[in-house]
Each structure stands twice: as structure tokens, then as C-alpha cells.
Design an enzyme around this catalytic site. Sequence first.
Site, PDB file in Angstrom:
ATOM      1  NE  ARG A   1     -15.036  22.459   3.381  1.00  0.00           N
ATOM      2  CZ  ARG A   1     -13.955  22.446   4.150  1.00  0.00           C
ATOM      3  NH1 ARG A   1     -14.052  22.683   5.443  1.00  0.00           N
ATOM      4  NH2 ARG A   1     -12.777  22.213   3.637  1.00  0.00           N
TER       5      ARG A   1
ATOM      6  N   PRO B   1       5.222   9.429   9.902  1.00  0.00           N
ATOM      7  CG  PRO B   1       6.464  10.555  11.481  1.00  0.00           C
ATOM      8  CD  PRO B   1       6.307  10.386  10.035  1.00  0.00           C
ATOM      9  CD  GLU B   2      -1.040   8.692   8.224  1.00  0.00           C
ATOM     10  OE1 GLU B   2      -2.050   9.303   8.618  1.00  0.00           O
ATOM     11  OE2 GLU B   2      -0.962   8.217   7.083  1.00  0.00           O
TER      12      GLU B   2
ATOM     13  NE  ARG C   1      12.412  11.594   2.271  1.00  0.00           N
ATOM     14  CZ  ARG C   1      11.712  10.728   1.590  1.00  0.00           C
ATOM     15  NH1 ARG C   1      10.445  10.958   1.384  1.00  0.00           N
ATOM     16  NH2 ARG C   1      12.255   9.665   1.086  1.00  0.00           N
TER      17      ARG C   1
ATOM     18  CG  HIS D   1      19.785  12.358   7.956  1.00  0.00           C
ATOM     19  ND1 HIS D   1      20.010  13.424   7.116  1.00  0.00           N
ATOM     20  CD2 HIS D   1      19.978  11.255   7.211  1.00  0.00           C
ATOM     21  CE1 HIS D   1      20.323  12.973   5.911  1.00  0.00           C
ATOM     22  NE2 HIS D   1      20.322  11.652   5.947  1.00  0.00           N
TER      23      HIS D   1
END
Length: 272
Positions: A152, A2-3, A110, A91
Site C-alpha cells: 500500500r 471524542p476519540e 454538530r 442540542h
Amino acid sequence: MPELPEVEITRRGLEPHLAGQRIRSVTIRNGRLRQPIPAELPALLAGQTVRGIARRGKYLLLECDNGWLIAHLGMSGSLRIVPAAAPPEKHDHFDLVLENGNCMRLRDPRRFGLILWTGADPLRHPLLAKLGVEPLTAAFDGDLLYRISRKRATPIKQFLMDGAVVVGVGNIYANESLFRAAIRPQSACGKLGKARYARLAATIKATLEDSLAAGGSSLRDFTDSAGKPGYFQQQYNVYGRTGQPCRLCGTPIATLRQGQRATFYCPHCQKP
DNA sequence: CGCCAGGCCTGCACGC
DNA sequence: TGCGTGCAGGCCTGGC
């Protein structure tokens, strides 16, 4: 994986089923997520009413009477509304059982996800306090990225994936946004100019919004067991396309590793 | 069978 | 010094 668009779609799908609902009980089948699910959660939550559900980055925030339930889907997590009587599958680690007979069920093969509780302002929680800007707000623009990136040396792709800079830009969107902005992922973020950052900020917004629009169409099926946001069907320009021809110029897509993450780019279209 | 992906946190090493 | 930065490791399981 999921984003941010998928998390937002999840939030929108859950909200009408949760807001105003009283919690009957909580079931923890396997609490061993990235951090343990607090064992006191069932006693804490029973009898509370869910007021609403907010989002910060990829964290979902369920406002309850006495505090906030913080949820994160990790990379394989999903939250859906199912009848509380539906038998849990493998799960299915966590249920928030409502008095209306439904429950919000977490599935996470997971177990990189999170279920936490805070009685205080969730935005001050250590995991959320230092998060960067929301990419779909007006505060996120090229000037902001330009300012933060000065001095940076980090490659631009890793800079984009730094949650302290901007939230919700995962590996797929970092790759795809850099392609759309024609910027090579290895470029030092501190060396890119304002114009390129303006284009990059715009492509990040557009990429995320396209996915939101694509996923939104599956919202009405949210409570189905399938319930997968449509953005998975999206066609990628570079992600996972090593060696395949660039959709713009035909050059084979190149790959490398940055910070132990796979990077994909077109060596011709994307300039240092 | 072994390896890898992936979000994102933690811990360590380094340089100003 | 202490902080910011950058890197590596670890958590897991399904899929190749």
C-alpha cells in the site's frame, strides 16, 4: 472530538446507570443526525430492559431485550445520565428515559453522531461489519500493521486513520502516536519495516491508555452536567502546535494537510 | 461575515 | 472484469 478513550470512558460511566434498568420512554427532539434517528424507536424501546453496554471502535452498543441500540458520538456528541425532569438544553436531541427517573441524554451540537437500532447482531451491521482491529487488544501489534500495509502506498498517518485497519485512532492520536514513534506522517505505509511498526503499535497503545487513565479520574463526576473526560487537559506534543518548538529538540512543529485533515509533526525527530 | 475544524460515511476515478 | 485503493464531498455548528 471524542476519540476512543473518551468513548470508553463514556461506556464505563453509563454502564452502572443503565444495566438492568427498564426503559420507560424515548424522546426524540431532533432526529436529524448523520442518519435519521429511527422514528419507530420510542415504540420499539418502551418496556425493554437494558442488559449492558459494549463498545466496538467508537460505537457504543446498548444491549436491550430485543436488540441493540447503536450510538456514535460523531465529533461533538456526549451521553450523560441526568434526571429525566431536567430541562433539556440546546442540542439535547435524544433521551432514553428510564423507570428509575433518570435518563440517558444525547447532546450533539454538530449532529455528526448516530442513534440506530438493530434487532440482529450489531457486529454484523453494515457500519460495523468491516471495522478493523481494536487497538487495546493483544491482536493489535506491529506484525499486524506490517502485514496489512504491504503493497500500500498510503501515507502512514492516513493508514492509521483508516477504520478498516484499526479502529479508534482519530486525528489527534494519529499525530501524537507518530511523534512518539518518531515516524514522519508522510511515509508510505508499505515501506516501513517491522521494527518501526512494533514501536508504532506500542506507542498507539500507550497514548490511548494514558488518555484512558487521565479520563478515568473524572468518572465519578460522570453524571454532572460538566462531565468532561480529563483527557482534554492533556498536553499534546505536536497536535495544534504549528510553529511552536518541539518539546524534545526545539525545532518548530511543521504542519500539512493529508486527506483534508491537519497533520502536525517535528521535522527533526520524526524520520521518513 | 466567511471560513474552518472534525469523524466517517458515500460515491467516484483509477489501475492492476 | 471486478476489486482494492485513494481521493473528494458532504453533513453541521461554534469559534475565530
